[in-house]
Design a protein around this motif. Sequence first.
Motif, mmCIF file in Angstrom:
data_model
loop_
_atom_site.group_PDB
_atom_site.id
_atom_site.type_symbol
_atom_site.label_atom_id
_atom_site.label_comp_id
_atom_site.label_asym_id
_atom_site.label_seq_id
_atom_site.Cartn_x
_atom_site.Cartn_y
_atom_site.Cartn_z
ATOM 1 N N ASP A 1 24.005 26.763 40.799
ATOM 2 C CA ASP A 1 25.327 26.205 41.013
ATOM 3 C C ASP A 1 26.383 26.773 40.337
ATOM 4 O O ASP A 1 26.522 27.401 39.327
ATOM 5 C CB ASP A 1 25.364 24.868 41.253
ATOM 6 C CG ASP A 1 25.148 24.371 40.089
ATOM 7 O OD1 ASP A 1 25.283 24.919 38.815
ATOM 8 O OD2 ASP A 1 25.028 22.840 39.919
ATOM 9 N N MET A 2 27.677 26.492 40.733
ATOM 10 C CA MET A 2 29.002 26.727 39.851
ATOM 11 C C MET A 2 28.671 25.503 38.696
ATOM 12 O O MET A 2 28.636 24.256 39.176
ATOM 13 C CB MET A 2 30.173 26.163 40.618
ATOM 14 C CG MET A 2 31.449 26.449 39.642
ATOM 15 S SD MET A 2 33.037 25.959 40.265
ATOM 16 C CE MET A 2 32.851 24.139 40.250
ATOM 17 N N ARG A 3 28.704 25.930 37.530
ATOM 18 C CA ARG A 3 28.352 24.851 36.394
ATOM 19 C C ARG A 3 29.745 24.301 36.349
ATOM 20 O O ARG A 3 30.791 24.944 36.491
ATOM 21 C CB ARG A 3 28.027 25.590 35.319
ATOM 22 C CG ARG A 3 26.590 26.353 35.610
ATOM 23 C CD ARG A 3 25.789 25.276 35.740
ATOM 24 N NE ARG A 3 24.215 25.949 35.999
ATOM 25 C CZ ARG A 3 23.415 26.134 34.828
ATOM 26 N NH1 ARG A 3 23.768 25.905 33.592
ATOM 27 N NH2 ARG A 3 22.204 26.810 35.059
ATOM 28 N N THR A 4 29.821 23.121 35.725
ATOM 29 C CA THR A 4 30.778 22.421 35.325
ATOM 30 C C THR A 4 31.734 23.201 34.501
ATOM 31 O O THR A 4 31.575 23.730 33.598
ATOM 32 C CB THR A 4 30.668 21.213 34.427
ATOM 33 O OG1 THR A 4 29.287 20.543 34.842
ATOM 34 C CG2 THR A 4 31.510 20.373 33.996
ATOM 35 N N PRO A 5 32.974 23.201 35.065
ATOM 36 C CA PRO A 5 33.994 24.246 34.410
ATOM 37 C C PRO A 5 34.659 23.309 33.134
ATOM 38 O O PRO A 5 34.563 22.204 33.262
ATOM 39 C CB PRO A 5 35.229 24.315 35.379
ATOM 40 C CG PRO A 5 34.502 23.937 36.832
ATOM 41 C CD PRO A 5 33.536 22.835 36.628
ATOM 42 N N SER A 6 34.729 24.230 31.974
ATOM 43 C CA SER A 6 35.285 23.590 30.871
ATOM 44 C C SER A 6 36.731 24.241 30.351
ATOM 45 O O SER A 6 36.542 25.527 31.022
ATOM 46 C CB SER A 6 34.375 23.402 29.857
ATOM 47 O OG SER A 6 34.002 24.540 29.372
ATOM 48 N N CYS A 7 37.246 23.915 29.744
ATOM 49 C CA CYS A 7 38.578 24.555 29.212
ATOM 50 C C CYS A 7 38.932 23.994 27.639
ATOM 51 O O CYS A 7 38.680 23.082 27.349
ATOM 52 C CB CYS A 7 39.703 23.952 30.098
ATOM 53 S SG CYS A 7 40.431 22.300 30.070
ATOM 54 N N CYS A 8 39.862 24.727 27.080
ATOM 55 C CA CYS A 8 40.448 24.262 25.953
ATOM 56 C C CYS A 8 41.506 23.434 26.384
ATOM 57 O O CYS A 8 41.958 22.938 27.303
ATOM 58 C CB CYS A 8 41.225 25.627 24.961
ATOM 59 S SG CYS A 8 42.830 26.026 25.711
ATOM 60 N N LEU A 9 42.025 22.483 25.121
ATOM 61 C CA LEU A 9 43.135 21.423 25.209
ATOM 62 C C LEU A 9 44.409 21.947 25.997
ATOM 63 O O LEU A 9 45.242 21.156 26.202
ATOM 64 C CB LEU A 9 43.148 20.679 24.308
ATOM 65 C CG LEU A 9 43.502 21.089 22.846
ATOM 66 C CD1 LEU A 9 44.541 21.854 22.861
ATOM 67 C CD2 LEU A 9 43.636 19.691 21.974
ATOM 68 N N GLY A 10 44.638 23.356 25.864
ATOM 69 C CA GLY A 10 45.888 23.950 26.504
ATOM 70 C C GLY A 10 47.246 22.930 26.248
ATOM 71 O O GLY A 10 47.384 22.832 25.096
ATOM 72 N N LYS A 11 47.969 22.740 27.285
ATOM 73 C CA LYS A 11 49.261 22.316 27.070
ATOM 74 C C LYS A 11 49.325 20.866 26.429
ATOM 75 O O LYS A 11 50.487 20.298 26.079
ATOM 76 C CB LYS A 11 50.203 22.581 28.428
ATOM 77 C CG LYS A 11 50.340 24.030 28.655
ATOM 78 C CD LYS A 11 51.094 23.757 29.884
ATOM 79 C CE LYS A 11 51.752 25.355 30.351
ATOM 80 N NZ LYS A 11 52.756 25.974 29.688
ATOM 81 N N GLN B 1 33.478 20.726 44.483
ATOM 82 C CA GLN B 1 32.437 19.855 44.351
ATOM 83 C C GLN B 1 31.078 20.022 44.973
ATOM 84 O O GLN B 1 29.952 20.121 44.506
ATOM 85 C CB GLN B 1 32.834 18.593 44.712
ATOM 86 C CG GLN B 1 33.629 17.775 43.743
ATOM 87 C CD GLN B 1 33.013 17.313 42.550
ATOM 88 O OE1 GLN B 1 32.209 16.383 42.786
ATOM 89 N NE2 GLN B 1 33.686 17.932 41.253
ATOM 90 N N ASP B 2 31.216 20.837 46.135
ATOM 91 C CA ASP B 2 30.107 21.064 46.865
ATOM 92 C C ASP B 2 29.375 22.323 46.263
ATOM 93 O O ASP B 2 28.035 22.264 45.948
ATOM 94 C CB ASP B 2 30.303 21.670 48.293
ATOM 95 C CG ASP B 2 29.115 21.798 49.137
ATOM 96 O OD1 ASP B 2 28.256 20.818 49.163
ATOM 97 O OD2 ASP B 2 28.861 22.771 49.787
ATOM 98 N N GLU B 3 29.951 23.427 45.785
ATOM 99 C CA GLU B 3 29.530 24.333 44.860
ATOM 100 C C GLU B 3 28.634 23.942 43.613
ATOM 101 O O GLU B 3 27.848 24.613 43.280
ATOM 102 C CB GLU B 3 30.409 25.502 44.684
ATOM 103 C CG GLU B 3 30.829 26.207 45.807
ATOM 104 C CD GLU B 3 31.608 25.668 46.929
ATOM 105 O OE1 GLU B 3 32.150 24.563 46.615
ATOM 106 O OE2 GLU B 3 31.960 26.407 47.916
ATOM 107 N N LEU B 4 29.274 22.862 43.115
ATOM 108 C CA LEU B 4 28.924 22.157 41.707
ATOM 109 C C LEU B 4 27.626 21.522 42.029
ATOM 110 O O LEU B 4 26.750 21.534 41.130
ATOM 111 C CB LEU B 4 29.847 21.387 41.337
ATOM 112 C CG LEU B 4 29.857 21.161 39.657
ATOM 113 C CD1 LEU B 4 31.256 20.887 39.234
ATOM 114 C CD2 LEU B 4 28.823 19.855 39.425
ATOM 115 N N HIS B 5 27.518 20.618 43.056
ATOM 116 C CA HIS B 5 26.174 19.807 43.279
ATOM 117 C C HIS B 5 25.267 20.138 44.105
ATOM 118 O O HIS B 5 24.092 19.829 43.994
ATOM 119 C CB HIS B 5 26.868 18.528 43.944
ATOM 120 C CG HIS B 5 27.719 17.736 42.973
ATOM 121 N ND1 HIS B 5 27.532 17.291 41.577
ATOM 122 C CD2 HIS B 5 29.090 17.421 43.149
ATOM 123 C CE1 HIS B 5 28.424 16.724 41.269
ATOM 124 N NE2 HIS B 5 29.452 16.645 42.091
#
Lengths: 80, 358, 401
Positions: free
Chosen positions: C154-164, C186-190
Amino acid sequence: MATVEEVKDYIFKKVESYAGKKQVKVPQMTQDVIEHFGEDNCSKKDVKEALRELIDDEKLVYGYFGGTTIELPHKEGSAN
Amino acid sequence: MAAPKRKTDIGPPHYDQMLHPAIKANYGKWKSHQNLKPGVLMHEGESGAKVYTVRGASARLISITTIREMCDLADKYCDGFLRYTSRNNVEFMTDKEANVEPLIADLKAMGVPVGGTGSSISNIVHTQGWVHCHSSATDASGVVKVVMDELIDYFTSMSLPAHLRIAVACCLNMCGAVHCSDIAILGIHRTPPTIDHDKLGNMCEIPTTVASCPKAAIRPAMVEGKQSVEVIEDLCMYCGNCYTVCPAMPIANPLNDGISIWVGGKVSNSRTKPMFSKLAIPYLPNTPPRWPEVSDAVKNIVEVYARDAKKYERVGEWINRIGWPQFFEKTNLEFTKYHIDDFTLASSTYNSSTHIKF
Amino acid sequence: MSNTPLIDELVKGPWPSFIKDIKRTAEKNEMCKDLLNLLEMSYRDKKTHWKHGGIVGVRGYGGGIIGRYSDSPELYPGVSHFHTVRINQPAGWFYSTSALRYICDLWEKHGSGLTNLHGSTGDMVMLGTTTEHLEDIFTDLSEHGWDLGGSGSDMRTPSCCLGKSRCEFACIDTMAICHDLTNEWQDELHRPAFPYKFKIKIAGCPNDCVASIARSDCSIIGTWRDNIRQDDAAVAKYASGELVYGARADGKVDIKADVVDKCPTGCMSYEGGKLSIDNKNCNRCMHCINLMPQALRVGVDGGATILLGAKAPIVQGALLSSVLVPFIKMDPPYEEFKELIGRIWEFWDENGEARERIGEMIVRIGKGNFVEEVGCDPIPEMICEPRSNPYIFYEEYFEEE
Ligand code: SF4
Ligand code: SF4
Ligand code: SF4
Ligand code: SF4
């Protein structure tokens, strides 16, 4: 146009016929269903909806096999 | 009968609820920052607002006991907010400068080292190992623990030429893609799965088992009158996929599993492009509980780098400047035929020049 | 005498000890006790005692739960089933203590009390529970505003740096993007429907603190199109040593040697106390900004470079992401980006082989073909250098009339 019920039925029978022989993944199943009903009668979205219903109703379940598969529900346990 | 509808697909809580008021107030309005001392950052907003961050180490594998203690500190000093970093450190943020030293003192009392900023060795990112994975050739948390016990002074100071990132993965699947680290510690299987022919036929579906191999190394076979499979050993890359689907084909081999060490990778674009880590040591024995060979090897590489690299040079940049022959010479590591690539595109790694130092 | 002498060795030493932590928690939790015993056995036998095998999940979702079983259920029944629950983290890994305490309480009630903060994909990883608890965990979570993360194809949980939220280098609002994309898909994730997994990671600038270029099928990395902002007064302070890099003894910046001479594009000069940057030739490497954050700042016309295809070695060797779009504005609702990803998924769905990551597919069919198929123009920013071999498959040629 194929109805959701027809699509569900087709998918279920296919998965049933593969049980124990072949692992089936969603993209292959989708292509298979569309080929079967013809592009004009069945879209990707239709397949998606049918699958979602089958899974929400626990007629089919997700499995994992070097990628996600769809399977018949099975008893819990380690590889049988 | 269809089960009742439930709440699904709501996604994670909004981060807005999770931000300290001073972070929220300055969101997108930061001007600059200073690294005040190891583990302490001060960020300054356009408005002149200041927020202090204290970074502490965490084992990544942490219990609710520890998390609650972290929460207690966040309640005491940071108005009830905290965060974790991409390298599994814990960070406490406050707009009150006076809170910084007492917070550090409490962290130290709790056994949490403070550091990991700037030109330090930050926390090791790692995988599950024997704590939780079926493919693992070695433990991950244990290896991290012993290596960081050895290198902790580099975490709590900023004395290296540049920052140095270490990662551990316990098999070639490399959850977390450790392959672009200054130093990567990689658990390796070196032998094909063993096959329990007595059990395989009963435990596993043969077509499924055959299909599980990405290298097509598994074939159905009759062994001593039993339905089973055979593995074409030359094709096997020890990935353990077959074991995932068939418990009668364990990939673990205590006699042969071990650890390899890779160096010179990076992900940041700073100065040079991101790079893969390259093989430094093809095999070290798997020696729990404290893996002395591994921690010694890593420490040796770190120390030679610390002495020899120029200011701001990452490990890979240092090696590219001095050249691989000097790397092996200075670190006193043996160069073997295993270091010479023989996978696809191997020829692009051959030295097609007369650029050689004598 | 302790019955776990080997792992007890890991209680020693100055670094935080996971064994000590599990032991403390084992005082109240049987699963932890048996986990210690099982782990001791691995340390003795030098091999794992886990199996994969059966599949578990919550109803309707194909992702978020990883089934795990021990190979010694008779010996250590407490961990015979020890499944993982992935909870989708809030963007940037920020928590209020009340949110985190809620998760602790949940895991005290339904699990081993052990976690990974965080897993490599970015989720909160809750280690160790059994199948009976799964539906209750899920219901409780969703009632409290939480959801599961991804796993499988699936699309795995996106993650990010703390950015702004706390970094002045951020050229894009990574947390807003991460939260939006997670909800959009959400659909692509689950409900896994891809040929294989698909990871998205978002970094605010080319420093790439989340290693998106090495760990995600789609790397979104912030950059800027205009000029580096420069504060000459602060440059002078670095030159005089009033400002230093980091809190290092040798932190005084030698502007010529440490900044100008290390600029990879040679686009800086420092003469008569004046620092000049030829921005047209700057490749946004961040070096000078990292070294003198008080004097130099990223530009104000921020956006992202989109790169595709990173993955770990198995099967065809490791890949880093490579450029698809050199610059794209990333302002809500991110339509241009979402349409691009939609086209990419569509094409991958139809052309990806089983267990083939998108990076491997691009290599197989050729990047030139791929970019054309997803509606991008081939441009030199996509490559390091043009081909040197003459094996070109011309798609058009003349035929004699
Ligand atoms: S790297 Fe391999 S052994 Fe380690 S957690 Fe990942 S799959 Fe399991
Ligand atoms: S370990 Fe991997 S390559 Fe070797 S037989 Fe098993 S699946 Fe195939
Ligand atoms: S990737 Fe860039 S913007 Fe994000 S935290 Fe790191 S330095 Fe800051
Ligand atoms: S960002 Fe890099 S390339 Fe650009 S001016 Fe600074 S050092 Fe030079």
